[in-house]
Design a protein around this motif. Structure first.
Motif, short mmCIF file in Angstrom:
data_model
loop_
_atom_site.label_atom_id
_atom_site.label_comp_id
_atom_site.label_asym_id
_atom_site.label_seq_id
_atom_site.Cartn_x
_atom_site.Cartn_y
_atom_site.Cartn_z
N VAL A 77 0.71 -1.24 -0.10
CA VAL A 77 -0.04 -0.05 0.18
C VAL A 77 0.91 1.33 -0.16
CG1 VAL A 77 -0.11 -0.09 2.44
CG2 VAL A 77 -1.98 0.90 1.13
N SER A 78 0.42 2.24 -0.81
CA SER A 78 0.91 3.60 -0.71
C SER A 78 -0.08 4.58 -0.59
CB SER A 78 1.91 3.80 -2.01
OG SER A 78 0.86 4.08 -2.99
N GLY A 79 0.44 5.80 -0.26
CA GLY A 79 -0.30 7.01 -0.36
C GLY A 79 -0.83 7.49 -1.76
N ASP A 80 -0.20 6.92 -2.90
CA ASP A 80 -0.60 7.42 -4.10
C ASP A 80 -2.19 7.42 -4.53
OD1 ASP A 80 1.84 7.89 -4.73
OD2 ASP A 80 2.29 6.03 -6.19
N SER A 81 -2.54 8.26 -5.51
CA SER A 81 -4.10 8.17 -5.89
C SER A 81 -4.19 6.86 -6.65
CB SER A 81 -4.16 9.38 -6.56
OG SER A 81 -3.37 9.34 -7.98
N LYS A 82 -5.51 6.52 -7.20
CA LYS A 82 -5.69 5.57 -8.07
C LYS A 82 -4.91 5.77 -9.44
CE LYS A 82 -8.73 2.10 -9.73
NZ LYS A 82 -7.82 1.40 -10.46
N THR A 83 -5.28 6.88 -9.95
CA THR A 83 -4.13 7.04 -11.03
C THR A 83 -2.83 6.84 -11.06
OG1 THR A 83 -6.04 8.81 -11.65
CG2 THR A 83 -4.06 8.90 -12.97
N GLN A 84 -2.39 7.43 -9.87
CA GLN A 84 -0.87 7.18 -9.89
C GLN A 84 -0.40 5.71 -9.75
OE1 GLN A 84 -0.56 9.61 -6.53
NE2 GLN A 84 0.86 11.40 -7.42
N LEU A 85 -1.37 4.86 -8.90
CA LEU A 85 -1.11 3.42 -8.92
C LEU A 85 -1.24 2.96 -10.44
CD1 LEU A 85 -0.54 0.86 -7.45
CD2 LEU A 85 -2.86 0.85 -6.73
N ASP A 86 -2.13 3.08 -10.87
CA ASP A 86 -2.51 2.68 -12.14
C ASP A 86 -1.33 2.87 -13.03
OD1 ASP A 86 -5.09 1.73 -11.54
OD2 ASP A 86 -6.18 3.28 -12.58
N ARG A 118 10.21 16.49 -2.89
CA ARG A 118 11.13 17.78 -3.07
C ARG A 118 10.72 18.52 -4.03
NH1 ARG A 118 16.40 14.79 -4.55
NH2 ARG A 118 15.03 13.57 -5.78
N SER A 119 9.73 17.93 -5.09
CA SER A 119 9.32 18.99 -6.14
C SER A 119 7.96 18.44 -6.52
CB SER A 119 10.31 18.89 -7.30
OG SER A 119 10.25 17.76 -7.79
N PRO A 120 7.38 19.29 -7.41
CA PRO A 120 5.94 18.60 -7.87
C PRO A 120 6.30 17.34 -8.85
CG PRO A 120 6.21 21.17 -7.99
CD PRO A 120 7.24 20.76 -7.63
N GLN A 121 7.63 17.43 -9.72
CA GLN A 121 7.88 16.44 -10.45
C GLN A 121 7.92 15.06 -9.66
OE1 GLN A 121 9.37 19.61 -10.45
NE2 GLN A 121 8.12 20.18 -12.07
N GLU A 122 8.38 15.11 -8.45
CA GLU A 122 8.49 14.10 -7.61
C GLU A 122 7.04 13.21 -7.49
OE1 GLU A 122 11.39 12.39 -3.98
OE2 GLU A 122 10.05 14.12 -3.53
N THR A 123 6.31 14.18 -6.71
CA THR A 123 4.81 13.82 -6.40
C THR A 123 3.93 14.84 -5.87
OG1 THR A 123 3.43 11.76 -5.88
CG2 THR A 123 4.98 12.76 -4.16
N ASP A 124 2.75 14.57 -5.79
CA ASP A 124 2.06 15.78 -5.32
C ASP A 124 1.25 15.74 -4.09
OD1 ASP A 124 0.01 13.93 -5.91
OD2 ASP A 124 -1.20 14.77 -7.28
N HIS A 125 1.92 14.94 -3.15
CA HIS A 125 1.45 14.92 -2.05
C HIS A 125 2.47 14.16 -0.74
CE1 HIS A 125 1.45 10.36 -2.40
NE2 HIS A 125 1.12 10.55 -3.50
N PRO A 126 2.40 14.53 0.60
CA PRO A 126 3.12 13.85 1.38
C PRO A 126 3.13 12.37 1.23
CG PRO A 126 1.86 15.66 2.36
CD PRO A 126 1.22 15.12 1.00
N PHE A 127 4.29 11.61 1.58
CA PHE A 127 4.26 9.91 1.17
C PHE A 127 4.86 9.31 2.53
CE2 PHE A 127 7.65 12.03 -0.96
CZ PHE A 127 8.66 11.33 -0.45
N ALA A 128 4.44 8.09 2.62
CA ALA A 128 5.11 7.16 3.71
C ALA A 128 6.56 6.79 3.21
CB ALA A 128 4.06 6.23 4.01
#
Length: 180
Positions: A77-86, A118-128
């Motif tokens: 499991v991750s904190g990604d969105s469904k779109t990111q996981l897909d 570190r940047s919007p290119q990395e991801t768009d949310h805090p993550f575990a």
């Protein structure tokens, strides 16, 4: 020195009840094994942006059968969105369930470290940051491993061999790390 911002999940503690959304639809409760197995390994990973997570999850697939043979169910499991996981699933070659949408509050209840991108290119949310929990048939944390960065994770062959040894009733191996 203590950190007022993190509460770590300790060995021997009750695993928190966290319901997650599955990539292929439906929901699962983390720490509740399925498929006739009595323990569950919950792997918390950083997300699509992390190439080390992709590599680790793909390596984990080759240990899935040994885990099943040992009576251990597996979910990641991750904190990604469904779109990111897909999108991430295109790089993954795994047959175990993948879940998404882990919230910051859920991350905190697991005691994993949480990072900001570190940047919007990395991801768009805090993550575990990486975490691995093995939950026994009583819903208790049997094994816990958390890291504050993607470079430190349990070596999978040693972990699966160790779980097989722990699960062997002849060894009568208790939960370790319980000294108060």
């Amino acid at each position: 020195m203590t950190n007022e911002y993190t509460q770590k999940l300790h060995a021997g503690a009750a695993f928190p009840e966290i319901t997650v959304e599955l990539k292929d639809g439906g929901k699962r409760v983390l720490g509740k094994p399925e498929n006739g197995l009595s323990w569950q390994m919950v792997v918390v990973y950083r997300g699509r942006h992390c190439p080390l997570c992709t590599k680790y999850l793909n390596q984990l697939e080759s240990f899935k059968q040994k885990l099943i043979d040992t009576g251990v169910d597996l979910i990641a499991v991750s904190g990604d969105s469904k779109t990111q996981l897909d999108s991430h699933a295109e790089q993954l070659e795994v047959s175990f369930p993948l879940a998404y949408g882990l919230t910051i509050e859920q991350m905190k209840s697991l005691g994993v470290y949480i990072s900001d991108p570190r940047s919007p290119q990395e991801t768009d949310h805090p993550f575990a940051e990486p975490g691995l929990f093995v939950v026994n048939e009583e819903g208790t944390v049997q094994v816990v491993d958390i890291s504050n960065n993607p470079f430190v994770r349990p070596e999978l062959e040693a972990l699966t061999n160790g779980l097989a040894w722990i699960r062997n009733p002849d060894n009568n191996y208790p939960i370790r790390g319980m000294h108060k």
